[in-house]
Design a protein around this motif. Structure first.
Motif, short mmCIF file in Angstrom:
data_model
loop_
_atom_site.label_atom_id
_atom_site.label_comp_id
_atom_site.label_asym_id
_atom_site.label_seq_id
_atom_site.Cartn_x
_atom_site.Cartn_y
_atom_site.Cartn_z
N LYS A 1 -0.28 -13.63 -3.32
CA LYS A 1 -1.28 -13.66 -4.38
C LYS A 1 -2.55 -12.90 -4.00
O LYS A 1 -3.27 -12.42 -4.87
CB LYS A 1 -1.65 -15.11 -4.71
N SER A 2 -2.85 -12.82 -2.70
CA SER A 2 -4.06 -12.14 -2.23
C SER A 2 -3.73 -11.25 -1.05
O SER A 2 -3.08 -11.69 -0.09
CB SER A 2 -5.12 -13.16 -1.82
N ILE A 3 -4.18 -10.00 -1.13
CA ILE A 3 -3.98 -9.03 -0.06
C ILE A 3 -5.32 -8.39 0.27
O ILE A 3 -5.99 -7.86 -0.62
CB ILE A 3 -2.98 -7.93 -0.47
N PHE A 4 -5.72 -8.42 1.54
CA PHE A 4 -6.98 -7.84 1.98
C PHE A 4 -6.69 -6.59 2.81
O PHE A 4 -5.99 -6.66 3.81
CB PHE A 4 -7.79 -8.86 2.78
N LEU A 5 -7.24 -5.46 2.36
CA LEU A 5 -6.92 -4.17 2.95
C LEU A 5 -8.17 -3.37 3.34
O LEU A 5 -8.12 -2.15 3.47
CB LEU A 5 -6.10 -3.34 1.96
N ALA A 6 -9.26 -4.04 3.57
CA ALA A 6 -10.52 -3.36 3.86
C ALA A 6 -10.42 -2.47 5.10
O ALA A 6 -9.72 -2.79 6.05
CB ALA A 6 -11.64 -4.38 4.06
N LYS A 7 -11.12 -1.35 5.06
CA LYS A 7 -11.27 -0.45 6.21
C LYS A 7 -9.95 0.02 6.80
O LYS A 7 -9.71 -0.05 8.00
CB LYS A 7 -12.12 -1.12 7.29
N ASN A 8 -9.05 0.46 5.93
CA ASN A 8 -7.87 1.18 6.38
C ASN A 8 -8.02 2.64 5.99
O ASN A 8 -9.13 3.11 5.74
CB ASN A 8 -6.61 0.53 5.79
N LEU A 9 -6.93 3.38 5.95
CA LEU A 9 -6.96 4.82 5.68
C LEU A 9 -6.09 5.13 4.47
O LEU A 9 -5.21 5.99 4.51
CB LEU A 9 -6.48 5.60 6.91
N LEU A 10 -6.35 4.43 3.38
CA LEU A 10 -5.45 4.50 2.22
C LEU A 10 -5.56 5.80 1.45
O LEU A 10 -4.56 6.30 0.94
CB LEU A 10 -5.73 3.31 1.29
N GLY A 11 -6.74 6.34 1.32
CA GLY A 11 -6.93 7.55 0.53
C GLY A 11 -6.58 7.33 -0.94
O GLY A 11 -6.23 6.23 -1.37
N ASP A 12 -6.68 8.38 -1.73
CA ASP A 12 -6.35 8.30 -3.15
C ASP A 12 -4.87 7.97 -3.36
O ASP A 12 -4.51 7.26 -4.31
CB ASP A 12 -6.67 9.62 -3.84
N GLU A 13 -4.02 8.46 -2.48
CA GLU A 13 -2.59 8.17 -2.59
C GLU A 13 -2.33 6.67 -2.47
O GLU A 13 -1.57 6.09 -3.25
CB GLU A 13 -1.81 8.92 -1.51
N GLY A 14 -2.99 6.04 -1.50
CA GLY A 14 -2.83 4.60 -1.32
C GLY A 14 -3.35 3.81 -2.51
O GLY A 14 -2.75 2.82 -2.94
N LEU A 15 -4.46 4.24 -3.06
CA LEU A 15 -5.01 3.57 -4.25
C LEU A 15 -4.02 3.65 -5.41
O LEU A 15 -3.89 2.70 -6.19
CB LEU A 15 -6.34 4.21 -4.65
N GLY A 16 -3.33 4.77 -5.51
CA GLY A 16 -2.33 4.91 -6.56
C GLY A 16 -1.22 3.88 -6.43
O GLY A 16 -0.80 3.28 -7.42
N TYR A 17 -0.76 3.66 -5.18
CA TYR A 17 0.25 2.62 -4.95
C TYR A 17 -0.25 1.26 -5.43
O TYR A 17 0.48 0.50 -6.08
CB TYR A 17 0.57 2.52 -3.45
#
Length: 224
Positions: free
Chosen positions: A174-190
């Motif tokens: 229900k909750s996923i915390f992903l602060a301060k990784n290297l997601l980039g725009d591609e990761g945001l799209g996922y």
């Protein structure tokens, strides 16, 4: 003496007390006999891997264990695997800002495959990388117990995130915390795609979302 004889204490907070492995061994011996303590917070000490093992091996009756910031290395992996496979009381486990790395998380993940009680796990700041994320995602595929995971500060790229997003429909997260990784725009799209299809209540992302960004804005997606 308190842990050995007290039959009413449910929560013990020992954060930031310079507790060494020797002190952890004493606590572990007391935990072995204590049946009433449910929550142990022993973060920000000097337990190291040796001390953490004393706590974990003897904390069979604990529902919540906080071992954050204790210089715990990947060597704890086998113990974590055993605990997660065999302890049916543990609901919350905090291992934030230790040194598990991909190897430690891979062993932990093997324990998660057979776990039926853990609701919340915090792996923030353990340098698990994409390799560790792959092992974690494989373990969570078909896990219908875990509800919250914090994998912030782990240098996870879109590749690592893709391992997780693929298996999300087969979890109860229900909750996923992903602060301060290297997601980039591609990761945001996922994440945006997953958020539209999955019954998540919160995805938390803190910049940098672009590899070269120095921004510290916070971006949250929430559902009620």
């Amino acid at each position: 003496a308190i842990l050995l004889h007290n039959k009413s204490l449910e929560t013990l907070r020992l954060q930031d007390n310079d507790i060494s492995p020797a002190g952890a061994e004493l606590i572990g011996a007391a935990l072995r006999q204590n049946k009433t303590l449910k929550n142990l917070k022993i973060a920000e000490n000097e337990l190291k891997t040796e001390g953490a093992e004393f706590i974990l091996r003897n904390g069979r009756n604990l529902e919540s264990i906080d071992l954050g910031k204790n210089q715990i290395t990947a060597k704890i992996g086998t113990t974590l695997k055993t605990v997660l496979e065999n302890y049916n009381c543990l609901q919350k486990l905090n291992l934030e800002f230790n040194e598990l790395g991909p190897r430690g998380v891979t062993l932990l993940s093997k324990g998660l495959e057979r776990n039926e009680s853990l609701l919340v796990i915090n792996l923030k700041g353990n340098a698990i990388l994409d390799e560790g994320m792959q092992s974690l995602a494989e373990a969570l595929d078909g896990n219908y117990v875990l509800q919250e995971i914090d994998i912030s500060f782990n240098d996870i790229t879109p590749i690592g995130l893709s391992y997780l997003t693929r298996i999300l429909p087969r979890t109860y997260l229900k909750s996923i915390f992903l602060a301060k990784n290297l997601l980039g725009d591609e990761g945001l799209g996922y994440l945006i795609d997953v958020f539209q299809d999955q019954d998540l209540s919160l995805i938390h992302i803190s910049e940098p979302t672009r590899l070269l960004s120095i921004s510290y804005a916070v971006f949250c997606l929430k559902k009620k």
